[in-house]
Design a protein around this motif. Structure first.
Motif, PDB file in Angstrom:
ATOM      1  N   SER A  58       0.826  -1.204   0.000  1.00 39.22           N
ATOM      2  CA  SER A  58       0.000   0.000   0.000  1.00 39.22           C
ATOM      3  C   SER A  58       0.859   1.253   0.000  1.00 39.22           C
ATOM      4  O   SER A  58       2.011   1.237   0.431  1.00 39.22           O
ATOM      5  CB  SER A  58      -0.917   0.010   1.229  1.00 39.22           C
ATOM      6  N   GLU A  59       0.279   2.353  -0.464  1.00 36.88           N
ATOM      7  CA  GLU A  59       0.998   3.620  -0.497  1.00 36.88           C
ATOM      8  C   GLU A  59       1.347   4.095   0.912  1.00 36.88           C
ATOM      9  O   GLU A  59       2.400   4.708   1.120  1.00 36.88           O
ATOM     10  CB  GLU A  59       0.172   4.681  -1.226  1.00 36.88           C
ATOM     11  N   SER A  60       0.494   3.807   1.874  1.00 38.13           N
ATOM     12  CA  SER A  60       0.768   4.238   3.246  1.00 38.13           C
ATOM     13  C   SER A  60       1.983   3.509   3.818  1.00 38.13           C
ATOM     14  O   SER A  60       2.802   4.111   4.528  1.00 38.13           O
ATOM     15  CB  SER A  60      -0.452   3.984   4.139  1.00 38.13           C
ATOM     16  N   VAL A  61       2.115   2.210   3.507  1.00 36.28           N
ATOM     17  CA  VAL A  61       3.285   1.454   3.964  1.00 36.28           C
ATOM     18  C   VAL A  61       4.546   1.972   3.280  1.00 36.28           C
ATOM     19  O   VAL A  61       5.590   2.132   3.910  1.00 36.28           O
ATOM     20  CB  VAL A  61       3.106  -0.054   3.685  1.00 36.28           C
ATOM     21  N   LYS A  62       4.451   2.261   1.989  1.00 36.60           N
ATOM     22  CA  LYS A  62       5.603   2.803   1.262  1.00 36.60           C
ATOM     23  C   LYS A  62       6.064   4.125   1.873  1.00 36.60           C
ATOM     24  O   LYS A  62       7.265   4.378   2.001  1.00 36.60           O
ATOM     25  CB  LYS A  62       5.250   3.004  -0.213  1.00 36.60           C
ATOM     26  N   GLU A  63       5.108   4.962   2.251  1.00 39.58           N
ATOM     27  CA  GLU A  63       5.450   6.269   2.813  1.00 39.58           C
ATOM     28  C   GLU A  63       6.087   6.151   4.191  1.00 39.58           C
ATOM     29  O   GLU A  63       6.935   6.962   4.555  1.00 39.58           O
ATOM     30  CB  GLU A  63       4.192   7.137   2.888  1.00 39.58           C
ATOM     31  N   ARG A  64       5.679   5.140   4.964  1.00 39.53           N
ATOM     32  CA  ARG A  64       6.215   4.958   6.309  1.00 39.53           C
ATOM     33  C   ARG A  64       7.566   4.242   6.318  1.00 39.53           C
ATOM     34  O   ARG A  64       8.283   4.280   7.312  1.00 39.53           O
ATOM     35  CB  ARG A  64       5.231   4.163   7.178  1.00 39.53           C
ATOM     36  N   SER A  65       7.887   3.567   5.233  1.00 39.61           N
ATOM     37  CA  SER A  65       9.094   2.760   5.183  1.00 39.61           C
ATOM     38  C   SER A  65      10.227   3.491   4.468  1.00 39.61           C
ATOM     39  O   SER A  65      10.053   4.608   3.970  1.00 39.61           O
ATOM     40  CB  SER A  65       8.807   1.431   4.476  1.00 39.61           C
ATOM     41  N   ILE A  66      11.367   2.862   4.397  1.00 38.99           N
ATOM     42  CA  ILE A  66      12.482   3.396   3.608  1.00 38.99           C
ATOM     43  C   ILE A  66      12.148   3.263   2.128  1.00 38.99           C
ATOM     44  O   ILE A  66      12.444   4.129   1.331  1.00 38.99           O
ATOM     45  CB  ILE A  66      13.782   2.635   3.944  1.00 38.99           C
ATOM     46  N   TRP A  67      11.539   2.181   1.770  1.00 39.00           N
ATOM     47  CA  TRP A  67      11.091   1.824   0.410  1.00 39.00           C
ATOM     48  C   TRP A  67      12.266   1.817  -0.582  1.00 39.00           C
ATOM     49  O   TRP A  67      12.471   2.727  -1.364  1.00 39.00           O
ATOM     50  CB  TRP A  67       9.948   2.713  -0.072  1.00 39.00           C
ATOM     51  N   LEU A  68      13.007   0.726  -0.524  1.00 34.91           N
ATOM     52  CA  LEU A  68      14.232   0.564  -1.303  1.00 34.91           C
ATOM     53  C   LEU A  68      14.053   0.591  -2.818  1.00 34.91           C
ATOM     54  O   LEU A  68      14.999   0.993  -3.530  1.00 34.91           O
ATOM     55  CB  LEU A  68      14.929  -0.726  -0.876  1.00 34.91           C
ATOM     56  N   PRO A  69      12.909   0.185  -3.379  1.00 34.75           N
ATOM     57  CA  PRO A  69      12.766   0.269  -4.840  1.00 34.75           C
ATOM     58  C   PRO A  69      12.909   1.691  -5.392  1.00 34.75           C
ATOM     59  O   PRO A  69      13.140   1.862  -6.590  1.00 34.75           O
ATOM     60  CB  PRO A  69      11.350  -0.266  -5.084  1.00 34.75           C
ATOM     61  N   SER A  70      12.775   2.704  -4.546  1.00 36.84           N
ATOM     62  CA  SER A  70      12.881   4.091  -5.019  1.00 36.84           C
ATOM     63  C   SER A  70      14.321   4.588  -5.074  1.00 36.84           C
ATOM     64  O   SER A  70      14.569   5.731  -5.458  1.00 36.84           O
ATOM     65  CB  SER A  70      12.060   5.016  -4.116  1.00 36.84           C
ATOM     66  N   TYR A  71      15.286   3.735  -4.698  1.00 38.86           N
ATOM     67  CA  TYR A  71      16.684   4.160  -4.645  1.00 38.86           C
ATOM     68  C   TYR A  71      17.434   3.813  -5.928  1.00 38.86           C
ATOM     69  O   TYR A  71      17.250   2.733  -6.496  1.00 38.86           O
ATOM     70  CB  TYR A  71      17.393   3.518  -3.453  1.00 38.86           C
ATOM     71  N   PHE A  72      18.287   4.764  -6.355  1.00 37.28           N
ATOM     72  CA  PHE A  72      19.125   4.564  -7.531  1.00 37.28           C
ATOM     73  C   PHE A  72      20.527   5.089  -7.247  1.00 37.28           C
ATOM     74  O   PHE A  72      20.705   5.971  -6.409  1.00 37.28           O
ATOM     75  CB  PHE A  72      18.528   5.285  -8.752  1.00 37.28           C
TER      76      PHE A  72
END
Length: 309
Positions: free
Chosen positions: A47-61
């Motif tokens: 969920s978007e809420s989990v992504k916002e609360r986490s580090i969310w590694l897929p967004s890193y480059f």
């Protein structure tokens, strides 16, 4: 002309579809079908809420080209960031030294370590205090590193030796400070892989006050998809733990319940990498969300978040 257009349109669509299929197959071949599917599945089911609360590694480059550390020829290992100096500190084993680096990987100074056997990991624990792990002895040492520090002797600082299955070269490989309870996460590399949490060393430093706890949920999550455990970082903003595996070329994000939230693949073609990270040994983050990986023998990587991902 109209009739010609009607006849050629399906032909163009065919070649566009074929080109797209070839691109997809090539991408899957390079990155691995299982990994591509896993990345897609996690992204679609989180969920978007989990992504916002986490580090969310897929967004890193990758933010800059991988950098060879000048003055270091081998054994670059653990890494940590200090907000006091806004700089990075790494350890190397063999000759056993601490290096201070800028956030771009330039060496500021080097500090020799005396009476250490095999330093593998380091974490900042507030003020000018650091915990380093001496792998062969399975000991944790609380060091004071000030701007004036030029050398460090293990015998001058409090230390705690766990002594579980010690003596081989598969001991402590990663440490991370959890400021919420002032405790230290510690991982053993493999044979067997272990994840501990050590209390009392940061606040008191006296061996009599130190205690060890193990979380089955966190240990299970840390070992999932990993062939070894080589580094740790605790993110105080999300409360999540980053676990690094050099044999699996993977960074895993784990929450306090032991759920695997996201992954950062360190293989060629992932996250802007032109080549696979050869032997990732340490990981840390700064308060701007930049992620740093140190790779043996002497490579420095910096990843930044793509806010559009």
């Amino acid at each position: 002309m109209a009739s010609l257009g009607l006849k050629t349109l399906p032909f163009k669509k065919y070649w566009i579809a074929l080109s797209s299929l070839v691109l997809i197959i090539s991408t899957i071949k390079i990155l691995g079908a299982d990994d591509v599917f896993r990345a897609w599945h996690i992204n679609e089911t989180t969920s978007e809420s989990v992504k916002e609360r986490s580090i969310w590694l897929p967004s890193y480059f990758i933010a800059t080209e991988p950098k060879t550390l000048d003055g270091i020829t081998d054994n670059a290992s653990g890494i940590t960031w200090s907000p006091i100096t806004n700089s990075l500190f790494i350890v190397i084993n063999g000759q056993n030294e601490v290096f201070e680096l800028t956030l771009d990987g330039d060496i500021v100074r080097r500090i020799p370590l005396k009476n250490f056997r095999d330093v593998e990991a380091i974490t900042w624990v507030g003020d000018d205090q650091f915990i380093v792990a001496d792998e062969r002895d399975q000991s944790l040492v609380k060091l004071t590193i000030t701007p004036e520090t030029s050398k460090l002797n293990k015998q001058d600082f409090p230390s705690f030796t766990m002594g579980v299955e010690s003596g081989d070269n598969k001991g402590f490989e990663g440490v991370a400070w959890d400021p919420t309870d002032n405790a230290i996460f510690v991982v053993r590399e493999r044979d067997p892989m272990r994840l501990y949490k050590v209390y009392g060393l940061v606040s008191d430093g006296s061996p009599s006050q130190v205690s060890i706890k193990k979380s089955k949920a966190l240990s299970k999550a840390a070992k999932k998809r990993n062939n070894d455990l080589s580094g740790l970082h605790f993110d105080h903003n999300s409360g999540n733990l980053l676990v690094l595996s050099h044999e699996s070329n993977l960074v895993s994000e784990i929450n306090a319940r032991g759920d695997n939230i996201s992954f950062l693949e360190l293989g060629k073609g992932w996250h802007g990498l032109d080549n696979t990270v050869p032997q990732a040994e340490g990981i840390t983050m700064d308060d701007n969300g930049n992620l740093y990986v140190i790779s043996e023998p002497n490579l420095f990587y910096k990843f930044s978040r793509n806010t559009e991902t």
